[in-house]
Design a protein around this motif. Structure first.
Motif, short mmCIF file in Angstrom:
data_model
loop_
_atom_site.label_atom_id
_atom_site.label_comp_id
_atom_site.label_asym_id
_atom_site.label_seq_id
_atom_site.Cartn_x
_atom_site.Cartn_y
_atom_site.Cartn_z
N PHE A 119 0.84 -1.21 0.00
CA PHE A 119 0.00 0.00 0.00
C PHE A 119 0.87 1.26 0.00
CE2 PHE A 119 -2.24 3.35 2.38
CZ PHE A 119 -3.35 3.51 1.57
N LEU A 120 1.91 1.28 0.83
CA LEU A 120 2.81 2.43 0.86
C LEU A 120 3.51 2.60 -0.49
CD1 LEU A 120 4.44 2.09 4.40
CD2 LEU A 120 2.77 3.79 3.66
N GLY A 121 4.02 1.50 -1.03
CA GLY A 121 4.68 1.58 -2.33
C GLY A 121 3.73 2.02 -3.43
N LEU A 122 2.47 1.57 -3.35
CA LEU A 122 1.46 1.94 -4.34
C LEU A 122 1.17 3.43 -4.29
CD1 LEU A 122 -0.81 1.15 -6.37
CD2 LEU A 122 -2.26 0.72 -4.39
N ILE A 123 1.00 3.98 -3.09
CA ILE A 123 0.68 5.40 -2.97
C ILE A 123 1.81 6.26 -3.51
CG2 ILE A 123 0.24 7.26 -1.33
CD1 ILE A 123 -2.13 5.39 -1.73
N VAL A 124 3.02 5.98 -3.05
CA VAL A 124 4.17 6.79 -3.48
C VAL A 124 4.43 6.60 -4.98
CG1 VAL A 124 6.64 7.21 -3.16
CG2 VAL A 124 5.20 6.70 -1.18
N GLY A 125 4.40 5.37 -5.45
CA GLY A 125 4.65 5.11 -6.86
C GLY A 125 3.61 5.74 -7.77
N THR A 126 2.35 5.71 -7.34
CA THR A 126 1.28 6.32 -8.14
C THR A 126 1.48 7.83 -8.26
OG1 THR A 126 -0.29 4.60 -7.49
CG2 THR A 126 -1.20 6.67 -8.32
N LEU A 127 1.79 8.47 -7.16
CA LEU A 127 2.01 9.92 -7.20
C LEU A 127 3.20 10.29 -8.09
CD1 LEU A 127 1.41 10.87 -3.45
CD2 LEU A 127 -0.09 11.32 -5.38
N LEU A 128 4.30 9.55 -7.93
CA LEU A 128 5.48 9.84 -8.75
C LEU A 128 5.21 9.56 -10.23
CD1 LEU A 128 8.35 8.40 -6.49
CD2 LEU A 128 7.75 10.80 -6.86
N GLY A 129 4.49 8.48 -10.51
CA GLY A 129 4.20 8.14 -11.90
C GLY A 129 3.31 9.16 -12.58
N ILE A 130 2.28 9.62 -11.87
CA ILE A 130 1.38 10.62 -12.45
C ILE A 130 2.11 11.94 -12.68
CG2 ILE A 130 -0.59 12.11 -11.91
CD1 ILE A 130 -2.04 9.75 -10.85
N ILE A 131 2.88 12.38 -11.69
CA ILE A 131 3.63 13.63 -11.84
C ILE A 131 4.61 13.53 -13.00
CG2 ILE A 131 5.35 15.12 -10.75
CD1 ILE A 131 4.02 14.45 -8.06
N SER A 132 5.30 12.40 -13.10
CA SER A 132 6.28 12.21 -14.17
C SER A 132 5.62 12.20 -15.54
CB SER A 132 7.03 10.90 -13.92
OG SER A 132 7.94 10.64 -14.97
N GLY B 86 6.03 15.75 -17.57
CA GLY B 86 7.08 15.46 -18.54
C GLY B 86 8.33 16.30 -18.32
N GLY B 87 9.12 16.45 -19.37
CA GLY B 87 10.31 17.29 -19.34
C GLY B 87 11.34 16.83 -18.32
N ARG B 88 11.96 17.79 -17.65
CA ARG B 88 13.00 17.49 -16.68
C ARG B 88 12.44 16.74 -15.48
NH1 ARG B 88 16.63 23.09 -16.43
NH2 ARG B 88 17.33 23.04 -18.63
N THR B 89 11.21 17.06 -15.11
CA THR B 89 10.59 16.35 -13.98
C THR B 89 10.49 14.86 -14.28
OG1 THR B 89 9.29 18.31 -13.43
CG2 THR B 89 8.55 16.20 -12.53
N ASP B 90 10.04 14.56 -15.49
CA ASP B 90 9.92 13.17 -15.91
C ASP B 90 11.30 12.50 -15.92
OD1 ASP B 90 8.97 10.78 -16.97
OD2 ASP B 90 9.13 11.49 -19.02
N SER B 91 12.29 13.15 -16.47
CA SER B 91 13.63 12.57 -16.56
C SER B 91 14.21 12.31 -15.18
CB SER B 91 14.55 13.50 -17.35
OG SER B 91 14.08 13.68 -18.67
N PHE B 92 14.06 13.26 -14.28
CA PHE B 92 14.63 13.10 -12.94
C PHE B 92 13.97 11.94 -12.18
CE2 PHE B 92 14.44 14.10 -8.39
CZ PHE B 92 15.80 14.09 -8.08
N ILE B 93 12.65 11.91 -12.21
CA ILE B 93 11.94 10.85 -11.47
C ILE B 93 12.25 9.48 -12.05
CG2 ILE B 93 9.66 9.92 -10.91
CD1 ILE B 93 8.64 12.77 -10.71
N MET B 94 12.24 9.36 -13.37
CA MET B 94 12.48 8.07 -13.99
C MET B 94 13.92 7.59 -13.81
SD MET B 94 9.81 6.62 -15.10
CE MET B 94 9.04 7.27 -13.62
#
Length: 297
Positions: A107-120, A124-132
């Motif tokens: 559940f913790l991994g799902l919440i954090v991963g979902t937020l990071l994936g949606i933001i990325s 897009g752009g530098r935000t996407d590159s940094f997170i990925m």
């Protein structure tokens, strides 16, 4: 007078479409007998973990030196361990620890991963590159080794095991959500909503996030199996639950010293881990087939 009738006619097919999707999912899932059995087993495991500790025949922590290493019998269904504790009672009690670690870490991994994936995916752009790139670094390490390193730094406990498993679960969920977000973001109705002045948060949580639910449910189910196996492995190595906590991995670790003298001490905790992991895996496979629109089975 004419406009309300048009709106009413438009709303009916939408409801039917949602209802039809659920019916199609249910029909596909019901035909997969293995997945149905897995779902029933998981429901029983959850039920037992909640009410089982109140009905165990013996105190899971009660030590009885005169009854140590007894084989399975009518008094002790799964036998006793090297301290004379009833193994059946300890497995029932340990089920709550095992499932809690599995569900809470995912559940913790799902919440954090979902937020990071949606933001990325959305920005897009530098935000996407940094997170990925951060996710790529985490994916470069095998899950069990990354969890082992984290627990070694934080110290051995169930709380730290949950944190460690959550950390190596984040990249998997982030990549899934990012892919779904990139696909939905390019659709024309998203551009239309933006033109109408909808905020980014409204677009993300109302229009993009719902499209990621199906793959997330499937991945979460499969990841719970991995989490349970990892938690048991860490406890087996002495980095998870501490004695006398009746965690299955720790019980299996205790039983390895008596494999020839009393194999039942290790056999039953090991089989409990195997059955739970298999149940989650076959359920995840069934959900994946049921959610797949191309599946005809």
């Amino acid at each position: 007078m004419g406009q309300p009738a048009i709106n009413e006619q438009k709303s009916i097919p939408i409801k039917k479409k949602k209802s039809q999707r659920f019916k199609d999912f249910y029909k596909k899932f019901k035909k997969n007998k293995a997945a149905v059995i897995g779902a029933i087993l998981i429901f029983l495991f959850i039920l037992i973990s909640i009410i089982g500790p109140f009905f165990v025949p013996y105190d899971p922590g009660a030590v009885s030196p005169t009854n140590k290493l007894e084989p399975p019998s009518s008094d002790h269904w799964f036998g006793t361990d090297h301290h004379g504790r009833d193994i059946f009672s300890r497995i029932i009690k340990g089920m709550s620890y095992t499932l809690f670690v599995g569900f809470s870490s995912v559940f913790l991994g799902l919440i954090v991963g979902t937020l990071l994936g949606i933001i990325s995916g959305y920005y897009g752009g530098r935000t996407d590159s940094f997170i990925m790139r951060c996710m790529d670094v985490l994916l470069a390490f095998p899950g069990i080794l990354l969890a082992l390193a984290i627990v070694s730094v934080l110290g051995g406990s169930l709380r730290n095991v949950i944190i460690a498993i959550a950390v190596f679960s984040v990249p998997v969920f982030a990549r899934i959500v990012r892919g779904s977000t990139l696909a939905v973001r390019k659709l024309e109705y998203i551009d239309a909503i933006k033109a109408l002045g909808a905020s980014d948060s409204r677009i993300i949580f109302k229009h993009i996030l719902p499209n990621t639910i199906s793959p997330l449910i499937v991945q979460a189910t499969l990841t719970i199996a991995t989490a349970i196996l990892t938690a048991s492995g860490l406890s087996f190595l002495g980095l998870g639950a501490k004695p006398p906590t009746p965690e299955w991995g720790a019980m299996l670790s205790d039983g390895r010293n008596y494999l020839y003298q009393a194999p039942h001490v290790a056999f039953y905790p090991g089989m409990a881990i195997v059955i739970v992991v298999i149940a989650f895996n076959i359920l995840g496979d069934g959900l994946r087939d049921a959610f797949d629109p191309k599946s005809k089975k």
